[in-house]
Motif scaffolding. Structure first.
Motif, PDB file in Angstrom:
ATOM      1  N   ASP A  42      -0.891  14.747 -13.315  1.00 49.83           N
ATOM      2  CA  ASP A  42       0.258  13.840 -13.410  1.00 49.83           C
ATOM      3  C   ASP A  42      -0.002  12.825 -14.524  1.00 49.83           C
ATOM      4  N   CYS A  45       2.404   8.914 -13.574  1.00 45.62           N
ATOM      5  CA  CYS A  45       2.146   8.012 -12.445  1.00 45.62           C
ATOM      6  C   CYS A  45       3.170   8.126 -11.320  1.00 45.62           C
ATOM      7  N   ASP A  46       3.919   9.232 -11.237  1.00 45.19           N
ATOM      8  CA  ASP A  46       4.920   9.336 -10.173  1.00 45.19           C
ATOM      9  C   ASP A  46       4.461  10.211  -9.009  1.00 45.19           C
ATOM     10  N   GLY A  47       3.213  10.702  -9.070  1.00 40.58           N
ATOM     11  CA  GLY A  47       2.696  11.523  -7.988  1.00 40.58           C
ATOM     12  C   GLY A  47       3.043  12.987  -8.094  1.00 40.58           C
ATOM     13  N   SER A 461      -6.344   9.127  -6.887  1.00 38.97           N
ATOM     14  CA  SER A 461      -5.874  10.499  -6.631  1.00 38.97           C
ATOM     15  C   SER A 461      -6.854  11.543  -7.174  1.00 38.97           C
ATOM     16  N   SER A 467      -2.567   6.916 -10.770  1.00 34.72           N
ATOM     17  CA  SER A 467      -2.405   6.098  -9.572  1.00 34.72           C
ATOM     18  C   SER A 467      -2.840   6.914  -8.360  1.00 34.72           C
ATOM     19  N   ASP A 468      -2.728   6.318  -7.188  1.00 40.39           N
ATOM     20  CA  ASP A 468      -3.080   7.027  -5.951  1.00 40.39           C
ATOM     21  C   ASP A 468      -1.971   7.978  -5.497  1.00 40.39           C
ATOM     22  N   ALA A 469      -0.851   7.982  -6.185  1.00 37.09           N
ATOM     23  CA  ALA A 469       0.287   8.783  -5.745  1.00 37.09           C
ATOM     24  C   ALA A 469       0.005  10.277  -5.896  1.00 37.09           C
ATOM     25  N   ALA A 470       0.372  11.042  -4.870  1.00 39.89           N
ATOM     26  CA  ALA A 470       0.281  12.506  -4.908  1.00 39.89           C
ATOM     27  C   ALA A 470       1.338  13.052  -3.956  1.00 39.89           C
ATOM     28  N   TRP A 471       2.091  14.037  -4.401  1.00 39.11           N
ATOM     29  CA  TRP A 471       3.244  14.499  -3.626  1.00 39.11           C
ATOM     30  C   TRP A 471       2.850  15.134  -2.297  1.00 39.11           C
TER      31      TRP A 471
END
Length: 572
Positions: A42, A45-47, A461, A467-471
């Motif tokens: 990614d 940064c949107d996961g 992530s 970032s820490d975002a992950a789908w």
């Protein structure tokens, strides 16, 4: 012939081609790496993984030693089935970027000497595709409706589906429409989710549109297409009712003849008419410079029938799913390897070998399951026969070492080179596979093999993104399996893959001829290819280690023994 420099990264660009000698085309011996875009890397940064994330990580794939990447769908889509519901075949979904991002990613791949294969989904579109919306608006009997599989229902008022076909994702394969006045209308066929209506491939207009789609991506420089549901598209005349045989397993069960397997085949799979389509597509690809390829996702038994997809005037490769589904046992493995080489050689095509992909339980878990697990069902906390992780990884490494020594082309699914297992304990509320919803949670589906992969142990992530975002949520064990942790560990799964791919190339194993060797044990598979002898111990006890210099071992060896669930390459 495709040439590779000794350097891991600085290899010839795709433009550097020499004359092709008979049976030396790049795809006959290639190692092709499957990228599942939403779970690879990614950049914004949107996961959600994206094309620029792929571009920025390609050098690490070149370092691995692969020849090409295959990207699962990144097209405009409402994402009801993770992009396999396409709403525009000639554009990039904003989730993944733009066409300019695609061009940038492709250019970078070619700079690194990597070819680019993209997914094509021709059996069905999204129900939000303008073509389907036009079909709904136009009404029964219109040319627009003829693009898809619309039919009147059965029963006194058409209240019953046109036949008894079931969706691959569970439930009926038919959905009824509603007329503009609110009354019930015709039914449309969807072999998958109700948001994925099947095209009518008997319609010339549909064929012409997809010819244009092929040219659109070929003009942008792609090196080929992986064709989703390549055994579908054409349905049997009359759409007859069909009930699946009770016997499980794609091979039809022990003692089943090829003729019996073919006779029991569903009337919506592997119909002869699909071959006419691929002959047209092959002509289109042949009109472009370079070696552009078609690879079939065709779940077809027996292997002699699957080989029809790769006759000289049709596709170039077909995924070897019978091999993927073969248990970790010497006898069945030898049988499927012999059958594969025989069937594909008969049509002058290479066999392909594959152990994992985005639709099956990762083989680091699957090979240690102790209960039946039909393709697509997935595994979760309540599944029977859950794997022992250490056993699964040991068998996965051994199976991969065996696969990469076989003649032909090999496919690697992202993360298998890290030894990633299936993620079993995903929260129910996090699951997104339509199979989970269509079966009311009876089947877990494929989310467990699609969790975003780890790159750096200490990064947010695990390096998947900034970032820490992950789908999908990543498990804590990803920290121990991250690429940066494994890169400098000579015993890691990543190091084993890198070493195996370098040896595969140096010893020309992919273009070699396989000669079976006497192993002295029913649990040991042994063969020679060129100057390399391969021994795979599929049993649960150690056996004597044959004499020879060790080139590669999937696990620790002693001076005198080949341990259980271990493969070794020796200098013959």
């Amino acid at each position: 012939m495709w040439k590779r420099l000794d350097s891991d990264v600085n290899r010839d660009s795709v433009a550097a081609m020499t004359s092709v000698l008979p049976h030396t085309e790049w795809w006959r011996s290639a190692v092709i790496y499957q990228i599942y875009p939403r779970s690879f890397a990614d950049a914004n940064c949107d996961g959600m993984g994206d094309l620029l994330g792929i571009r920025d990580r390609l050098s690490e794939l070149a370092e691995l030693g692969i020849d090409a990447v295959w990207l699962s769908p990144f097209y405009t889509s409402p994402q009801k089935d993770a992009g396999y519901d396409v709403a525009d075949y000639c554009d990039v979904d904003p989730l993944f970027g733009t066409l300019d991002d695609f061009d940038s990613m492709t250019s970078r791949a070619h700079e690194l000497g990597l070819r680019v294969i993209v997914d094509l989904v021709p059996n069905h579109s999204s129900s939000e595709h303008p073509w389907f919306q036009e079909a709904l608006a136009a009404g029964p009997g219109s040319p627009e409706r003829d693009r898809y599989m619309f039919r009147d229902g059965l029963g006194e008022n058409g209240e019953l589906p046109p036949n008894n076909w079931q969706s691959v994702f569970g439930g009926d394969a038919w959905t009824r429409t509603t007329n503009p006045d609110g009354t019930p209308g015709q039914w449309y066929l969807h072999l998958f989710d109700s948001t994925q209506p099947d095209f009518n491939w008997e319609n010339r207009w549909v064929r012409d549109q997809f010819g244009d789609v092929l040219r659109f991506w070929l003009d942008r420089g792609v090196d080929g297409f992986r064709v989703d549901v390549a055994h579908g598209m054409i349905k049997a005349d009359g759409l007859p009712d069909w009930t699946a045989p009770l016997a499980g397993g794609s091979m039809g069960g022990a003692g089943t003849t090829d003729a019996e397997i073919a006779a029991a085949r569903a009337p919506f799979w592997a119909q002869d008419g699909v071959h006419e389509i691929y002959r047209e597509w092959r002509e289109i690809l042949n009109s472009y410079e370079g070696e552009r390829i078609l690879a079939a996702e065709a779940w077809v038994d027996p292997l002699t029938d699957m080989a029809k997809w790769v006759r000289p005037d049709e596709m170039h490769q077909a995924f070897n799913f019978p091999y993927l589904e073969t248990p970790w046992a010497a006898g069945p493995l030898r049988s499927v390897i012999d059958a594969s080489i025989s069937a594909f050689s008969a049509v002058e095509a290479p066999s392909t070998w594959v152990l994992s992909n985005h639709d099956v339980v990762r083989h680091a878990s699957r090979l240690a399951l102790t209960a039946e697990n039909p393709q697509g069902h997935g595994i979760g906390p309540r599944s029977a026969g859950l794997p022992i992780p250490e056993l699964g990884l040991r068998r996965a490494r051994a199976a991969s070492a065996l696969m990469l020594a076989l003649p032909g082309s090999a496919y690697i699914y992202q993360g298998e080179e890290l030894g990633l297992p299936e993620v079993i304990d995903l929260p129910d509320e996090a699951r997104q596979d339509p199979t989970w919803f269509r079966t009311n949670g009876e089947r877990y589906g494929r989310d467990g093999c699609r969790v975003p992969i780890p790159w750096e142990a200490a990064s947010p992530s695990y390096g998947f993104g900034p970032s820490d975002a992950a789908w999908l949520p990543q498990p804590a064990e990803w920290a121990t399996l991250a690429r940066d942790v494994q890169r400098h560990d000579d015993t890691s799964t990543l190091s084993m893959y890198r070493h195996a791919l370098a040896l595969r190339r140096a010893h020309e194993l992919a273009s070699g001829e396989l000669e079976w060797l006497e192993s002295g044990s029913e649990t040991v598979l042994a063969f020679r290819s060129g100057d390399v002898a391969v021994y795979a111990n599929t049993g649960d006890t150690a056996v004597p280690l044959p004499a020879g210099d060790v080139l590669l071992a999937s696990g620790p060896l002693t001076d005198s023994e080949l341990p259980a669930d271990t493969t070794v390459w020796l200098r013959a």
